[in-house]
Each structure stands twice: as C-alpha cells, then as structure tokens.
Write a protein that holds these residues in place. Structure first.
Motif, PDB file in Angstrom:
ATOM      1  N   LYS A 284       0.836  -1.213   0.000  1.00  0.00           N
ATOM      2  CA  LYS A 284       0.000   0.000   0.000  1.00  0.00           C
ATOM      3  C   LYS A 284       0.862   1.252   0.000  1.00  0.00           C
ATOM      4  O   LYS A 284       0.673   2.166  -0.807  1.00  0.00           O
ATOM      5  N   ASN A 287       2.605   1.905  -3.352  1.00  0.00           N
ATOM      6  CA  ASN A 287       1.767   2.249  -4.505  1.00  0.00           C
ATOM      7  C   ASN A 287       0.959   3.526  -4.337  1.00  0.00           C
ATOM      8  O   ASN A 287       0.357   4.006  -5.305  1.00  0.00           O
ATOM      9  N   LEU A 288       0.931   4.101  -3.151  1.00  0.00           N
ATOM     10  CA  LEU A 288       0.105   5.287  -2.901  1.00  0.00           C
ATOM     11  C   LEU A 288       0.395   6.431  -3.869  1.00  0.00           C
ATOM     12  O   LEU A 288      -0.523   7.122  -4.322  1.00  0.00           O
ATOM     13  N   VAL A 291      -1.525   6.385  -7.306  1.00  0.00           N
ATOM     14  CA  VAL A 291      -2.980   6.252  -7.324  1.00  0.00           C
ATOM     15  C   VAL A 291      -3.634   7.587  -6.994  1.00  0.00           C
ATOM     16  O   VAL A 291      -3.285   8.231  -6.003  1.00  0.00           O
ATOM     17  N   THR A 300      -6.348   5.778  -0.187  1.00  0.00           N
ATOM     18  CA  THR A 300      -5.918   4.490   0.368  1.00  0.00           C
ATOM     19  C   THR A 300      -6.826   3.372  -0.120  1.00  0.00           C
ATOM     20  O   THR A 300      -6.349   2.293  -0.496  1.00  0.00           O
ATOM     21  N   THR A 303      -5.993   2.537  -3.590  1.00  0.00           N
ATOM     22  CA  THR A 303      -4.719   1.818  -3.649  1.00  0.00           C
ATOM     23  C   THR A 303      -4.927   0.344  -3.324  1.00  0.00           C
ATOM     24  O   THR A 303      -4.329  -0.539  -3.954  1.00  0.00           O
ATOM     25  N   LYS A 306      -6.193  -1.315  -6.349  1.00  0.00           N
ATOM     26  CA  LYS A 306      -5.121  -1.546  -7.316  1.00  0.00           C
ATOM     27  C   LYS A 306      -4.311  -2.796  -6.967  1.00  0.00           C
ATOM     28  O   LYS A 306      -4.064  -3.649  -7.823  1.00  0.00           O
TER      29      LYS A 306
END
Length: 541
Positions: A284, A287-288, A291, A300, A303, A306
C-alpha cells in the motif's frame, strides 16, 4: 598593491556572480518551453486556428531552447518563434469585466525576469490581452460546460517514445490541467513545481514500465478521485470483496457479490495481512504515489483496489480472522461477473418500523419514486441511503423533499476565451411540491458516495428537516472529462467545479456531515451497519 589586488578579486567575484545569475538550468529551459508551448496553443489567435502543426513546432524549437545560454538568448528564440506565427489584431472583445472564478488563474510567469527579457514579456502580455476568441482548434466547450480536447495528432506505437516525445506528452498534459482543470488550486503540490519535478523523471525514464509509472505519478498529483489513466484495453480482474482502511488496517468491508464472496471463504471484518506473501501495508505504501484520490481515505481505498486486482486468476491471502491467522485462496473475476450494478434482488425501499421508512438509492429508478413516497405517507422519518451510485434522478426525487425550490450547487466551468479562468453558471435548484414529505430525513453517506452520489446528496441536503450521517465521502464532484495522453493512453479528470451555494468546496473535502459515524472491525464481524444503526436512533428521537 594590496588595494589593487582586492579590487581585482572583487571584480572577478562580481563577474562570476553575474555569470551565475544569468545561467539557466536545463530544467528551467524545458519548463519555460513547456509553458510557452501551451500558452501559444491556447492563447495565440493564429495557433488556435490550427494552421500550424504545433507538435512539429515544439520538436523544431526544443534543441534551440536547450542550446540557449542566458535569458536574452532564450528570449530571442521565443521572440523569433512568435514573430514567425503572424500578426495579431487588437481584440475588442477581450476586455470583458466578467465575474470570473479566478483561484486557478496565474499568468505572472509571463513577466519572469530571470528567464525572459522585457521585449519577450511585452509580446506575451500582448498575446494575453488579444487572445483568440470563441473557437480554438484544440479545445471546445461541451453543453454541460466542461471541455473536449480536439484535433490532437494520433501517435501509434508510442508506448515508450523517445525523449523529445516523452517531454511533449508531459507538456500537453500539464497545459490541459493548467488551463482547464477546475480544481488545480486545491492540489497538495503547486502545479508549477509539479512541472519542474516531473521533467527529469519523464525525460530520464529507463523503459516502458518506468515511463508509465511516472505518468501515473503525474496523474495522481491532481488529488482527484475522478482522475485515472489506462495504458491498455485489457480489463483487470477483481476479488469479490471491497477492501477499506479501517482502524489503520486493510479490512473486508463489503462484497461485490455475496454468493461469490462466500464461495471464496471471505468474511466481513477479515483483516488482510499479505497478498501472495507480500505485506499489504508495504505494498500500500509503495503504490500510494501512483494512485489518484481526493482525500487520504479514498486514496488508500483506491490503492487497495489496485493491489488486490490484476491479471492472475487466483491469489493467496493471509488473513487475520478474529485473532486467528490463516491462508486462503481467492479467485479474481471480471467485474461484470458480479452483476453489481443491476442486482434485481436489491431492496429499493422498505418499512423499518411503523414510523421509519428506508430508501436504497442504488436501486431506485425515476418510475419508482411516487409509489415509494405514497407508501411512506404515514411515516415520521425516512432514511435515504446514498452509500452507492444512484440514478440521475435527483431533480425528480427532490420534489418529494422540498416544499419550495432551493439552490443547492454553484458551478464554474472552463472559459476557453480566457484559459485558466472559469465562468460561473446559474446555480442549480431543486424541484419542489406542496405535498413534499414533512417528516425527518436522514441521509447516509460514506466513502462509497462518489461523484453523482455526492451531487445528489447536496440536492437532498436542502430539505427542511434533514440530518446527514456517516463519514467522509470521495470528494470528487463535477462531470468527468476523458481525453488521450500522448500515445493513445486514455485518461480522465473532473471537468466542472462544484461548490455549495455559499462557495464552500465539496471537492477533496466531501459533502457536509452532521453526525460522523465510522464502521469498526468489530461491527463488521458482528454483521452490524453502524451508520444505519445511528440513523435508526436519530429517526426514533
């Protein structure tokens, strides 16, 4: 002798300082080119007619700009470019005193004394004051007020273009946001600084994957839940569960399809610790930045969507189920397999008690409204659930909530006659009826309340006796604009600015909430809808 030496040293120091002041970095030169490219595209009367191949013009002037040594050299290049574009007539319609929404407007860079000399700044200011009117080859206004990007060249097989076209793609996108994105002023990072930050990242991208990640990072900087970019027509597959950020954990908070979720051994309140042996929290956090999301909560949640979706048909999850850690295999599906939007079994309305009615806006159609309110004629309270995506029936519905018409939304839309300025439209109003429901209305919202749901909530909030219960909504209002990023990649942004009538913002903030209630892990495990429970309590007072 000593005095002479000191003077010589000071002279050399002054000359070195002057030289240093005149030196322009590569990033500054590229940023100035990106801005000039976009400004002339949307302001210059001749360029706006589409008579030049504007992308070729960029490619032609790029090496010249990079060779510039100081501001006079750089200014001479831009002056030569402008002079070659033809004469500009004095615009008699450009001195409008319209009441603009101006929080996005800033052309102060035209007078940047560190980059441009007085002659260039004067030319740029003249173009601003005598800009193209009515029609521009590259952008037009839609009936609802948002823009449509037009006549952009098609670039095929540009999945990882060379450096000059990577920069061109960045500048195209940056200028669309600069001049036509209604919420630019609300982004966490100043849009000018985004340009300078992204130039080296896009320019130095190592490969296709790295390049696409940098573009995702760029789009995410809009801080807009409506914003996205797609690099492929391939549809990702999804697990049948919704994952929310509850008590700082990734928690199963709902299902896209109850039966399919049950087949995959998923339960409400499950805390997901790992996905294919990768730590969920680490994934998380990693990747934040790629996104988009209007606020921390929805960013969040997006994410999680995703990292839990993808092309693999099956994944392994490590979960904490009421204190017991176990591993389960979960299948992924095409989203259409869930029949999520057209669930014929979903409840439209029901009586909760003799005095309280319930309406589920996810399932109600326009033809249902009159019968529902007739059936609730003796109720003292109605709970309306907008934790979903409703049909576009707010106006028809509002006549059953309002005894008189009321303003509920102020809208501002891009003005292509003065790019980066926005024009107000007439306030939107509800419908009304003398037979409107006289009791208490309780409106339910949460992170699932997005866009049309938030817009509908704003209309319903004008009812005389209404309480809004829940937690922060997605904070993305206004029609969506979809256009292409160079290379055929589809991308989107919010297209119109939406405000409450008093000027307060719904974008990023979400809609106003009177009583905040959040779901808990324990509540999910025990099958409780804590937001609904609070609504029952308020309805019974």
């Amino acid at each position: 002798m000593k005095k002479t030496s000191v003077i010589l040293i000071l002279t050399i120091f002054s000359l070195n300082l002057l030289t240093a002041q005149q030196t322009i970095s590569e990033i500054e030169k590229l940023a100035s080119l990106g801005k000039i490219y976009g400004f002339l595209k949307y302001y210059h009367p001749e360029v706006g007619k589409g008579i030049y191949n504007w992308d070729d013009e960029f490619i032609k002037y790029l090496p010249k700009v990079l060779k510039a040594t100081d501001k006079n050299d750089l200014s001479a290049i831009y002056i030569d470019w402008i002079n070659n574009l033809g004469n500009i007539d004095v615009c008699k319609k450009c001195s409008s005193e319209e009441n603009y929404f101006d929080k996005n407007f800033d052309l102060s860079w035209l007078q940047n004394e560190n980059l441009f000399n007085d002659k260039l700044s004067s030319k740029l200011k003249f173009i601003e004051n005598n800009r193209i009117q009515k029609e521009n080859f590259y952008v037009e206004i839609q009936p609802v007020g948002n823009i449509k990007i037009t006549n952009e060249p098609q670039y095929k097989n540009f999945e990882f273009p060379n450096e000059e076209y990577r920069l061109l793609g960045l500048f195209k996108y940056w200028n669309i946001i600069e001049y036509f994105y209604p919420y630019k002023y609300m982004t966490d990072q100043n849009w000018d600084s985004v340009l300078r930050q992204m130039i080296p990242k896009i320019k130095n991208a190592k490969n296709q994957s790295d390049y696409q990640n940098k573009i995702k990072e760029l789009v995410a900087k809009l801080d807009d839940t409506h914003a996205w970019i797609s690099f492929s027509d391939e549809r990702p597959m999804y697990i049948p569960a919704k994952i929310s950020h509850i008590e700082n954990k990734a928690v199963v908070s709902g299902f896209y399809n109850d039966s399919i979720a049950n087949l995959n051994n998923l339960q409400l309140g499950d805390i997901v610790l790992k996905i294919n042996d990768l730590d969920v929290r680490t994934e998380k956090d990693k990747n934040l930045k790629y996104v988009a999301g209007s606020n921390k909560n929805i960013k969040t949640k997006n994410t999680y969507t995703k990292i839990f979706s993808g092309s693999e048909k099956e994944i392994n999850l490590t979960i904490d189920r009421q204190g017991q850690v176990e591993k389960i295999k979960v299948n992924r599906y095409d989203f259409n397999d869930f029949n999520y939007w057209d669930n014929s079994k979903a409840i439209k309305s029901k009586s909760v008690t003799d005095e309280v009615g319930f309406i589920n806006m996810a399932s109600v159609k326009g033809r249902d409204i009159e019968d529902i309110f007739k059936s609730f004629d003796t109720k003292k309270s109605i709970i309306i659930d907008l934790r979903n995506y409703p049909a576009f029936i707010y106006n028809r519905f509002s006549r059953y909530l309002n005894t008189e018409k009321k303003d509920f939304s102020k809208i501002y839309s891009p003005n292509i006659n003065y790019p980066s300025r926005f024009s107000y439209t007439d306030n939107l109003r509800t419908n009304s009826s003398k037979k409107a429901f006289k009791g208490r209305i309780i409106l339910l919202v949460n992170e699932e309340s997005l866009s049309r749901s938030e817009f509908t909530a704003m209309a319903f909030q004008t009812a005389d006796n209404i309480i809004t219960v829940g937690n922060q909504t997605a904070g993305a209002d206004g029609d969506v604009v979809v256009f292409e990023y160079l290379g055929g990649y589809r991308t989107a942004i919010s297209g119109n600015g939406i405000l409450y009538p008093d000027g307060s913002e719904t974008q990023r903030n979400g809609i106003r909430i009177d009583v905040e209630v959040k779901s808990t892990i324990n509540g999910l495990i025990n099958g409780r809808d804590e937001v609904f429970e609070k609504a029952i309590e308020l309805a019974s007072e």
